[in-house]
Design an enzyme around this catalytic site. Structure first.
Site, PDB file in Angstrom:
ATOM      1  N   CYS A  30       0.860  -1.178   0.000  1.00  8.41           N
ATOM      2  CA  CYS A  30       0.000   0.000   0.000  1.00  8.41           C
ATOM      3  C   CYS A  30       0.900   1.234   0.000  1.00  8.41           C
ATOM      4  O   CYS A  30       2.025   1.186  -0.485  1.00  8.41           O
ATOM      5  CB  CYS A  30      -0.952  -0.021   1.202  1.00  8.41           C
ATOM      6  SG  CYS A  30      -0.109  -0.104   2.784  1.00  8.41           S
ATOM      7  N   MET A  31       0.454   2.330   0.578  1.00  8.39           N
ATOM      8  CA  MET A  31       1.227   3.567   0.524  1.00  8.39           C
ATOM      9  C   MET A  31       2.535   3.474   1.316  1.00  8.39           C
ATOM     10  O   MET A  31       3.564   3.998   0.891  1.00  8.39           O
ATOM     11  CB  MET A  31       0.390   4.735   1.058  1.00  8.39           C
ATOM     12  CG  MET A  31       1.059   6.100   0.929  1.00  8.39           C
ATOM     13  SD  MET A  31       1.255   6.594  -0.804  1.00  8.39           S
ATOM     14  CE  MET A  31      -0.463   6.966  -1.202  1.00  8.39           C
TER      15      MET A  31
END
Length: 650
Positions: A30-31
């Site tokens: 993810c981020m």
């Protein structure tokens, strides 16, 4: 370049902390976090993960999450999947090196090579497409087919008078509703899958499949066959008609996508495609099948008039193609007329032999190609259903995609039909599924004649397929697998077949202790493997094995070694020393260097460890314990470098 190397090292260390690449099933991100699905949570070492330079934290929830921060998380994740040879989210295969797995690797490589050698022909491509359309439906075929088999047995027993009562009829009705969820709408499922294979929109393909059901047509004002003027019947054109129509759909959609503006494509393309192909299906494809069916009925009537073994053979051999075309339903009026006039239909038991030929062919394929795991699994699932008289899984999942076995199965059905035709007078008192359930409906106590025909169909399908129906490419792949097994077995070194012993040596002057005495729970509980540690009197650290330096941790606190026989050994200098960022350690070797127990691999500033309150434990751990049969015990004593500490039996 240095940055890429750092990401690779981090990726490797994350794998190591997660229990090794073999313990990681898939990787996404993810981020800020690398997210991993792991196979065995007990192999995950959170402390090791947290100690990796650049790792900001670890969360072990439904997924194992390693926080590395924005900007580099995608690079680390990409390095991890690149190392595994997969894409983000894809399943990472395990990479063991036993003799069995070497055989499987050889087989996979040769199977790919064999496929590469094969020449692609239109027929092969057609059969491959057929396979790709129906293979995803095999589980549904099997489950629904078994239920249909139970329904067939119960229905035939009720019809024959062996069972009676509302309870049985209610049970049959409920089970029929369940199994009809598959077979009543097979055309729709076929349309969806065919669209995926041919590159059309799946839901639109389902609509095209549903067209042949003629839903909503008024029976009093039916759609007329353009060729004969007669009414179209639902399912006329059959499954192959659906496949043809969806193939045309794919061609139309692809062309429309090129010319229709993007802003209106979602409206125009599906509308025009459904309209054009739907009309073609109703007014061309289905009538064409009707034309074929009329001529086939005439041919069947002629064959019945000829009678005897010849009629039985021809009818038994032709029935499978009729099922494929959806034309077997046109025989229902003939069955009904025969039962009305004579009390039984002599045609149904003969046609039921087609399923027997399929069963025999499938068994022959299983025997000759049992090393073909994919095919064997399909046969195991479809065979019980076929014995119960539900032939679609065997037709579409096994024999038809392979080509020749479909023909030899037809011949087997013909042989069974010939036997019944020769015996004569074998009829069914009602219309019902074929296979074993039909035994209960055989008239005039001639069930034995039907059983003989069924056995002849089994045997005929088996013999013709065994000797003439095995696809050459599949057989060549299996034969090559057998050769590879023998080759690999002969090439596996003697030490791989029997136990091998390796020695681990003292890495420093000092007191040696068993690993369970370590102050670090990760090591004392043998989470990373088994071994020992030395409380060093001096700062000189030596190699624990004869082998090669496989890795040096960026923080210099740990060195990995691989021995000649494949033992993976970790030298971890001090406890929690990753936090010291390499300050107390001077590494004397490089990755790839050959070492012996007399090789100085590092120098440790013991005073710096003391000041930092880090335990003076030079830990030696065998990390790939799955290959270890036994480790000799370790007794506390004072040792010197190059002194044998324990024996590892592989």
């Amino acid at each position: 370049m240095a940055e890429n190397t750092a990401y690779k090292k981090m990726a490797a260390e994350i794998y190591a902390g997660a229990g090794g690449m073999d313990n990681v099933e898939s990787v996404v991100h993810c981020m800020t976090r690398v997210r991993m699905s792991v196979r065995d949570d007990t192999k995950v070492n959170e402390e090791k993960l947290k100690g990796i330079p650049g790792v900001l934290g670890v969360v072990d929830d439904e997924q194992l999450q390693v926080i590395v921060g924005p900007g580099k998380v995608n690079k680390v994740a990409q390095e991890m999947v690149a190392m595994a040879g997969v894409k983000l989210g894809e399943t990472i295969p395990t990479h063991n090196h036993s003799g069995k797995e070497k055989v499987e690797e050889f087989a996979a490589q040769n199977k790919a090579a064999q496929k590469a050698k094969q020449k692609s022909t239109p027929m092969k491509r057609f059969l491959k497409d057929i396979s790709n359309i129906f293979v995803p439906m095999i589980p549904a075929f099997v489950g629904s087919g078994l239920i249909a088999g139970v329904v067939a047995v119960l229905t035939n027993m009720v019809t024959a008078g062996y069972l009676s009562g509302d309870t049985w009829n209610q049970l049959i009705m409920v089970l029929s509703i369940i199994k009809n969820g598959m077979f009543s709408y097979l055309a729709i499922y076929t349309g969806v899958n065919a669209a995926q294979v041919f590159g059309a929109t799946p839901t639109v393909g389902g609509i095209i499949g549903a067209v042949i059901l003629l839903t909503g047509m008024n029976p009093e004002q039916p759609i007329k066959n353009l060729f004969t003027g007669e009414a179209l019947a639902a399912n006329q054109g059959g499954i192959l008609g659906v496949i043809l129509a969806v193939w045309l759909l794919a061609q139309v959609e692809k062309r429309l996508h090129k010319v229709v503006p993007d802003s209106i494509d979602i409206i125009v393309t599906p509308t025009i495609s459904i309209l054009l192909i739907g009309l073609a299906e109703i007014y061309l494809i289905m009538p064409l099948a009707g034309f074929i069916s009329d001529n086939m009925v005439g041919g069947i009537n002629w064959i019945l008039n000829v009678g005897g073994a010849f009629s039985g053979f021809v009818l038994g051999a032709l029935f499978l193609p009729m099922v494929m075309l959806g034309l077997h339903q046109i025989l229902t009026p003939i069955h009904v007329q025969m039962i009305t006039e004579t009390g039984s239909t002599l045609l149904l038991p003969i046609l039921a032999m087609a399923g027997g030929g399929q069963v025999g062919a499938a068994i022959a394929l299983w025997v000759r190609l049992r090393k073909d795991k994919e095919l064997s699994e399909m046969i195991k699932g479809a065979l019980p259903v076929g014995i119960l008289g539900i032939g679609e899984p065997l037709i579409y999942g096994v024999t038809l995609p392979l080509g020749k076995p479909f023909i030899t199965a037809c011949i087997g059905g013909g042989i069974g039909g010939a036997v019944i035709g020769l015996i004569g007078g074998v009829g069914a008192i009602a219309i019902g599924p074929s296979g074993i359930p039909l035994i209960f409906l055989i008239a005039n106590h001639k069930w034995w004649g039907y059983v003989l025909g069924l056995l002849a169909a089994y045997l005929g399908g088996f013999i013709f397929t065994y000797f003439f129906g095995i696809p050459k490419d599949r057989l060549a792949a299996v034969q090559e697998t057998n050769q590879n097994e023998k080759q690999v077995a002969s090439n596996i070194p003697a030490e791989s077949k029997a136990s091998v012993q390796e020695k681990l040596y003292a890495v420093a002057t000092g007191e040696v202790k068993p690993l369970t005495a370590s102050v670090d729970k990760v090591f004392s509980q043998k989470m990373m493997g088994d071994g020992y540690f030395v409380v060093s009197d001096t700062g000189d650290i030596y190699a624990p094995v004869y082998g090669t330096v496989s890795s040096i941790f960026p923080t210099k606190h740990a060195i990995g070694f691989v021995t000649e026989h494949g033992s993976e050994v970790l030298l971890h200098m001090g406890v929690d020393t990753v936090q010291l960022k390499g300050a107390p350690f001077t590494i004397r070797v490089h990755e790839g260097d050959k070492v012996t127990p007399g090789t100085l691999v590092a120098t440790v500033d013991l005073e710096a460890l003391k000041v930092a309150h880090k335990a003076n434990e030079m830990l030696v751990v065998v990390t790939n314990m799955e290959k270890v049969k036994q480790l000799s015990p370790v007794s506390a004593k004072h040792v010197s470098p190059k002194e044998e500490i324990l024996t590892v039996t592989i």
